[in-house]
Design an enzyme around this catalytic site. Sequence first.
Site, PDB file in Angstrom:
ATOM      1  N   TYR A 143       9.300  12.123  16.971  1.00  0.00           N
ATOM      2  CA  TYR A 143       8.109  12.662  16.290  1.00  0.00           C
ATOM      3  C   TYR A 143       7.105  11.513  16.145  1.00  0.00           C
ATOM      4  O   TYR A 143       7.464  10.433  15.666  1.00  0.00           O
ATOM      5  CB  TYR A 143       8.452  13.245  14.906  1.00  0.00           C
ATOM      6  N   ASP A 244       7.139   2.967  17.438  1.00  0.00           N
ATOM      7  CA  ASP A 244       6.466   3.666  16.336  1.00  0.00           C
ATOM      8  C   ASP A 244       7.226   3.371  15.047  1.00  0.00           C
ATOM      9  O   ASP A 244       8.258   3.984  14.767  1.00  0.00           O
ATOM     10  CB  ASP A 244       6.436   5.170  16.652  1.00  0.00           C
TER      11      ASP A 244
HETATM   12  N1  PMP Z   1       4.960   8.639  13.581  1.00  0.00           N
HETATM   13  C1  PMP Z   1       5.990   8.822  12.750  1.00  0.00           C
HETATM   14  C2  PMP Z   1       7.329   8.210  13.095  1.00  0.00           C
HETATM   15  C3  PMP Z   1       5.830   9.564  11.573  1.00  0.00           C
HETATM   16  O1  PMP Z   1       6.892   9.750  10.760  1.00  0.00           O
HETATM   17  C4  PMP Z   1       4.554  10.092  11.267  1.00  0.00           C
HETATM   18  C5  PMP Z   1       4.295  10.890   9.994  1.00  0.00           C
HETATM   19  N2  PMP Z   1       5.254  11.751   9.602  1.00  0.00           N
HETATM   20  C6  PMP Z   1       3.491   9.878  12.163  1.00  0.00           C
HETATM   21  C7  PMP Z   1       3.738   9.148  13.301  1.00  0.00           C
HETATM   22  C8  PMP Z   1       2.127  10.428  11.896  1.00  0.00           C
HETATM   23  O2  PMP Z   1       1.525   9.775  10.821  1.00  0.00           O
HETATM   24  P1  PMP Z   1       0.348  10.474   9.992  1.00  0.00           P
HETATM   25  O3  PMP Z   1       0.953  11.658   9.315  1.00  0.00           O
HETATM   26  O4  PMP Z   1      -0.110   9.403   9.048  1.00  0.00           O
HETATM   27  O5  PMP Z   1      -0.716  10.850  10.975  1.00  0.00           O
END
Ligand code: PMP
Length: 423
Positions: A143, A244
């Site tokens: 994700y 990420d």
């Molecule tokens: N990458 C990961 C691993 C996440 O957990 C999230 C948020 N849940 C995101 C990206 C996206 O971040 P944001 O909700 O701040 O756009």
Amino acid sequence: MSINLSFDRQHIWHPYSSITNPGPIFPVVSANGVHIQLENGQELIDGMSSWWCALHGYNHPALNQAIIEQTQKVSHVMFGGFTHEPAIRLCEHLVSLTPDGLDTVFLADTGSVSVEVAIKMALQYWHGTKPQKNRLLAFKHGYHGDTFGAMSVCDPYTGMHHLFSDTLSKQIFMEAPPLGYQAEADTKWLDQLETLFKNHHHTLAAAIIEPIVQGAGGMRFYNPIYLSALRKLCQEYQVLLIVDEIATGFGRTGQWFGSNHAQICPDIMCVGKALTGGYLTLAATLCTQQVAETICEQNPGVFMHGPTFMGNPLACAVAVANLELLMSWPWRERIAEIEQKLHTGLMPLIHHPAVADVRTLGAIGVIQLHEPVKLMDIQPKFVEAGIWLRPFGRLIYTMPPFIISDVELEQLIAGIVKVLGDF
Ligand code: PMP
């Protein structure tokens, strides 16, 4: 004056919500430490850190002060042509805390945007020399956010691919790293990964992965050996590695970053969420000098991205205060204690007939059920038990603020056990 809940229900979207059939929603009036106060006077122990963010809890004097002081200097100024101390201090901290080699920082507004920026960096990197390298290798159960580039690298089944399949960029997917932080390495999976690199490297700009913990795609922990192998293959086959760290960054897994578990340095790293301790929205994409220079040495000679609120001084100032607070604190010891308590408190649930698996890592506790939960039914039960959790699918999980006391953690665990007991 009371909160106008009926306006909220009719006119305001909440995350992943329906306007015509909204789920239960709880008006919050204040929050302090690990306690969230509802309008009806009830106090909840926060088990979510507001989705991985509020490491030091709510209403923290040092973080409040950082925002107040910065407001009196400058709340916002465009980052095109200007710079300022909060941004510079924040980037100094980021360069020094992240693995050696990540020397260049791009400040973004949200996690999803930082992923878009990372993807764009990877594509721009190859643009002048090998434009055929324009796809991403991503992992099932991954994700990375809700914007279109980010969605294209989310799990194709649990993500939103089926809704937007005509619009999303087509990426290459590999099975998720096998489950279990301490599980023995699966050589079949490693061989499969290598075969995929052999077959597809000429079209791959980058691989993107959440290190050690796949979060919203399944709360899956995996052996760092898979991350090391991915780093090696990326190097060997000239594919950039994007890590990420938006959920895993800043101590949550017991190390500063998930990447530290495998002692690797990616080419590009995204951070967000806990960066401001849950105060303001801010994220960052870091890359190596080599990536930055390669991008800037080719046409058009610049990196093509520049959000309006880039480097917002308030967000940077509170991020600096948040990181300095974390650095001044024995967080490693505390995370180890939280992990132990979560393990001891949650593991007995493995015998519950509705429970398929219980796992803990750092300050994260996960209970995986056999069947998906009905959020509409279960969320009010947690609230009744005085705790705040937000399960999804088959997962009930907690990642409390690091400052949670032993007593509060015991109350949180007792609340989970009680609600599950009534299943
Ligand atoms: N990458 C990961 C691993 C996440 O957990 C999230 C948020 N849940 C995101 C990206 C996206 O971040 P944001 O909700 O701040 O756009």
